[in-house]
Write a protein that holds these residues in place. Structure first.
Motif, PDB file in Angstrom:
ATOM      1  N   ASP A  32       0.815  -1.221   0.000  1.00 17.18           N
ATOM      2  CA  ASP A  32       0.000   0.000   0.000  1.00 17.18           C
ATOM      3  C   ASP A  32       0.842   1.260   0.000  1.00 17.18           C
ATOM      4  O   ASP A  32       0.416   2.292  -0.508  1.00 17.18           O
ATOM      5  CB  ASP A  32      -0.929   0.026   1.231  1.00 17.18           C
ATOM      6  CG  ASP A  32      -2.070  -0.970   1.120  1.00 17.18           C
ATOM      7  OD1 ASP A  32      -2.298  -1.518   0.029  1.00 17.18           O
ATOM      8  OD2 ASP A  32      -2.723  -1.218   2.155  1.00 17.18           O
ATOM      9  N   ARG A  33       2.027   1.183   0.566  1.00 18.13           N
ATOM     10  CA  ARG A  33       2.857   2.375   0.697  1.00 18.13           C
ATOM     11  C   ARG A  33       3.848   2.557  -0.463  1.00 18.13           C
ATOM     12  O   ARG A  33       4.393   3.633  -0.633  1.00 18.13           O
ATOM     13  CB  ARG A  33       3.601   2.341   2.030  1.00 18.13           C
ATOM     14  CG  ARG A  33       2.624   2.436   3.198  1.00 18.13           C
ATOM     15  CD  ARG A  33       3.269   2.727   4.507  1.00 18.13           C
ATOM     16  NE  ARG A  33       4.310   3.728   4.501  1.00 18.13           N
ATOM     17  CZ  ARG A  33       4.134   5.052   4.406  1.00 18.13           C
ATOM     18  NH1 ARG A  33       2.936   5.549   4.290  1.00 18.13           N
ATOM     19  NH2 ARG A  33       5.163   5.865   4.448  1.00 18.13           N
ATOM     20  N   LEU A  34       4.107   1.518  -1.223  1.00 20.40           N
ATOM     21  CA  LEU A  34       5.087   1.636  -2.309  1.00 20.40           C
ATOM     22  C   LEU A  34       4.499   2.413  -3.480  1.00 20.40           C
ATOM     23  O   LEU A  34       3.461   2.054  -4.016  1.00 20.40           O
ATOM     24  CB  LEU A  34       5.532   0.249  -2.785  1.00 20.40           C
ATOM     25  CG  LEU A  34       6.495  -0.480  -1.870  1.00 20.40           C
ATOM     26  CD1 LEU A  34       6.735  -1.896  -2.387  1.00 20.40           C
ATOM     27  CD2 LEU A  34       7.815   0.260  -1.765  1.00 20.40           C
ATOM     28  N   GLU A  35       5.179   3.461  -3.861  1.00 20.55           N
ATOM     29  CA  GLU A  35       4.727   4.283  -4.973  1.00 20.55           C
ATOM     30  C   GLU A  35       5.742   4.311  -6.116  1.00 20.55           C
ATOM     31  O   GLU A  35       5.355   4.348  -7.278  1.00 20.55           O
ATOM     32  CB  GLU A  35       4.485   5.718  -4.498  1.00 20.55           C
ATOM     33  CG  GLU A  35       3.373   5.859  -3.494  1.00 20.55           C
ATOM     34  CD  GLU A  35       3.284   7.277  -2.948  1.00 20.55           C
ATOM     35  OE1 GLU A  35       3.783   8.219  -3.604  1.00 20.55           O
ATOM     36  OE2 GLU A  35       2.726   7.436  -1.847  1.00 20.55           O
ATOM     37  N   GLN A  42       4.905  -5.035  -7.430  1.00 23.40           N
ATOM     38  CA  GLN A  42       4.274  -6.123  -8.184  1.00 23.40           C
ATOM     39  C   GLN A  42       4.622  -7.486  -7.580  1.00 23.40           C
ATOM     40  O   GLN A  42       3.758  -8.343  -7.427  1.00 23.40           O
ATOM     41  CB  GLN A  42       4.716  -6.070  -9.646  1.00 23.40           C
ATOM     42  CG  GLN A  42       4.137  -7.170 -10.510  1.00 23.40           C
ATOM     43  CD  GLN A  42       4.652  -7.100 -11.945  1.00 23.40           C
ATOM     44  OE1 GLN A  42       5.532  -6.305 -12.283  1.00 23.40           O
ATOM     45  NE2 GLN A  42       4.101  -7.941 -12.794  1.00 23.40           N
ATOM     46  N   ARG A  43       5.886  -7.671  -7.196  1.00 21.92           N
ATOM     47  CA  ARG A  43       6.297  -8.961  -6.613  1.00 21.92           C
ATOM     48  C   ARG A  43       5.667  -9.155  -5.233  1.00 21.92           C
ATOM     49  O   ARG A  43       5.275 -10.271  -4.875  1.00 21.92           O
ATOM     50  CB  ARG A  43       7.828  -9.044  -6.525  1.00 21.92           C
ATOM     51  CG  ARG A  43       8.330 -10.402  -6.033  1.00 21.92           C
ATOM     52  CD  ARG A  43       7.869 -11.535  -6.942  1.00 21.92           C
ATOM     53  NE  ARG A  43       8.355 -12.833  -6.510  1.00 21.92           N
ATOM     54  CZ  ARG A  43       7.627 -13.732  -5.817  1.00 21.92           C
ATOM     55  NH1 ARG A  43       6.394 -13.462  -5.467  1.00 21.92           N
ATOM     56  NH2 ARG A  43       8.162 -14.890  -5.482  1.00 21.92           N
ATOM     57  N   HIS A  47       3.152 -12.088  -4.013  1.00 22.32           N
ATOM     58  CA  HIS A  47       3.395 -12.903  -2.819  1.00 22.32           C
ATOM     59  C   HIS A  47       2.231 -12.817  -1.830  1.00 22.32           C
ATOM     60  O   HIS A  47       2.000 -13.759  -1.072  1.00 22.32           O
ATOM     61  CB  HIS A  47       4.719 -12.524  -2.154  1.00 22.32           C
ATOM     62  CG  HIS A  47       5.208 -13.565  -1.199  1.00 22.32           C
ATOM     63  ND1 HIS A  47       5.410 -14.871  -1.563  1.00 22.32           N
ATOM     64  CD2 HIS A  47       5.499 -13.499   0.125  1.00 22.32           C
ATOM     65  CE1 HIS A  47       5.821 -15.566  -0.521  1.00 22.32           C
ATOM     66  NE2 HIS A  47       5.872 -14.756   0.531  1.00 22.32           N
ATOM     67  N   ILE A  48       1.495 -11.718  -1.842  1.00 15.02           N
ATOM     68  CA  ILE A  48       0.291 -11.626  -1.002  1.00 15.02           C
ATOM     69  C   ILE A  48      -0.697 -12.710  -1.427  1.00 15.02           C
ATOM     70  O   ILE A  48      -1.282 -13.397  -0.587  1.00 15.02           O
ATOM     71  CB  ILE A  48      -0.349 -10.221  -1.082  1.00 15.02           C
ATOM     72  CG1 ILE A  48       0.541  -9.191  -0.379  1.00 15.02           C
ATOM     73  CG2 ILE A  48      -1.764 -10.234  -0.480  1.00 15.02           C
ATOM     74  CD1 ILE A  48       0.149  -7.743  -0.640  1.00 15.02           C
ATOM     75  N   GLU A  49      -0.868 -12.884  -2.739  1.00 17.99           N
ATOM     76  CA  GLU A  49      -1.773 -13.931  -3.234  1.00 17.99           C
ATOM     77  C   GLU A  49      -1.261 -15.320  -2.847  1.00 17.99           C
ATOM     78  O   GLU A  49      -2.046 -16.181  -2.449  1.00 17.99           O
ATOM     79  CB  GLU A  49      -1.957 -13.812  -4.750  1.00 17.99           C
ATOM     80  CG  GLU A  49      -2.754 -12.589  -5.159  1.00 17.99           C
ATOM     81  CD  GLU A  49      -4.072 -12.446  -4.417  1.00 17.99           C
ATOM     82  OE1 GLU A  49      -4.845 -13.423  -4.354  1.00 17.99           O
ATOM     83  OE2 GLU A  49      -4.338 -11.350  -3.870  1.00 17.99           O
TER      84      GLU A  49
END
Length: 170
Positions: A32-35, A42-43, A47-49
């Motif tokens: 959520d914080r990566l912009e 993306q990676r 990995h969340i999935e």
């Protein structure tokens, strides 16, 4: 009072479920914080999935052994992940420290699953061995990805942080 190998195995399965709950929370906060680091984001989303699938597989193992997952351990894991995320937000090098923390956490998971696989073998849980090995392979792949890409993330951060008016931390 002694504890049977099956009881240890069941406790460690509960711990693994709590660990994956913590991982999901930690990864979501990071994503959520990566912009400014789209490849890393993306990676992490991928990995969340994988982590959600791992939770489902672990839940199947818990259910098959009639083990109730520990709500307290799951909640404590989520609180720890939240604390890590909040702590990272205050550092100017959040993306680098997050990448390092992610690599360390992945290796912790690899070690945990290696031990769990040995326990599953010891108690004769062939299905558990298969599932836990599959999960460990995903953790190894994520750790290797972080190991390979952490130098690039660090260099991108250093480049961005050296430019006036450019946000680098996330």
């Amino acid at each position: 009072m002694s504890t049977s190998p099956e009881e240890h195995y069941h406790d460690w399965l509960r711990d693994a479920h709590a660990m994956e709950e913590q991982a999901e929370s930690m990864l979501n906060k990071m994503a959520d914080r990566l912009e400014h680091y789209p490849e890393l984001r993306q990676r992490i989303v991928q990995h969340i999935e994988e982590t959600k699938q791992q939770q489902s597989l672990l839940k199947q193992l818990l259910d098959r052994h009639d083990i109730h997952n520990s709500t307290l351990k799951d909640a404590m894991g989520k609180m720890a992940a939240f604390g890590q995320a909040v702590g990272g937000m205050t550092t100017p090098d959040e993306v680098v420290k997050g990448g390092i923390s992610g690599y360390v956490f992945e290796n912790f998971e690899i070690a945990s699953y290696t031990s769990l696989i040995a326990a599953a073998e010891h108690v004769g849980d062939a299905e558990g061995v298969t599932i836990l090995t599959q999960i460990r392979e995903q953790e190894i792949a994520m750790a290797e990805w972080l190991y390979t890409h952490l130098p690039d993330v660090t260099q991108q951060f250093l480049l961005r942080s050296s430019q006036s008016g450019v946000e680098a931390k996330k």
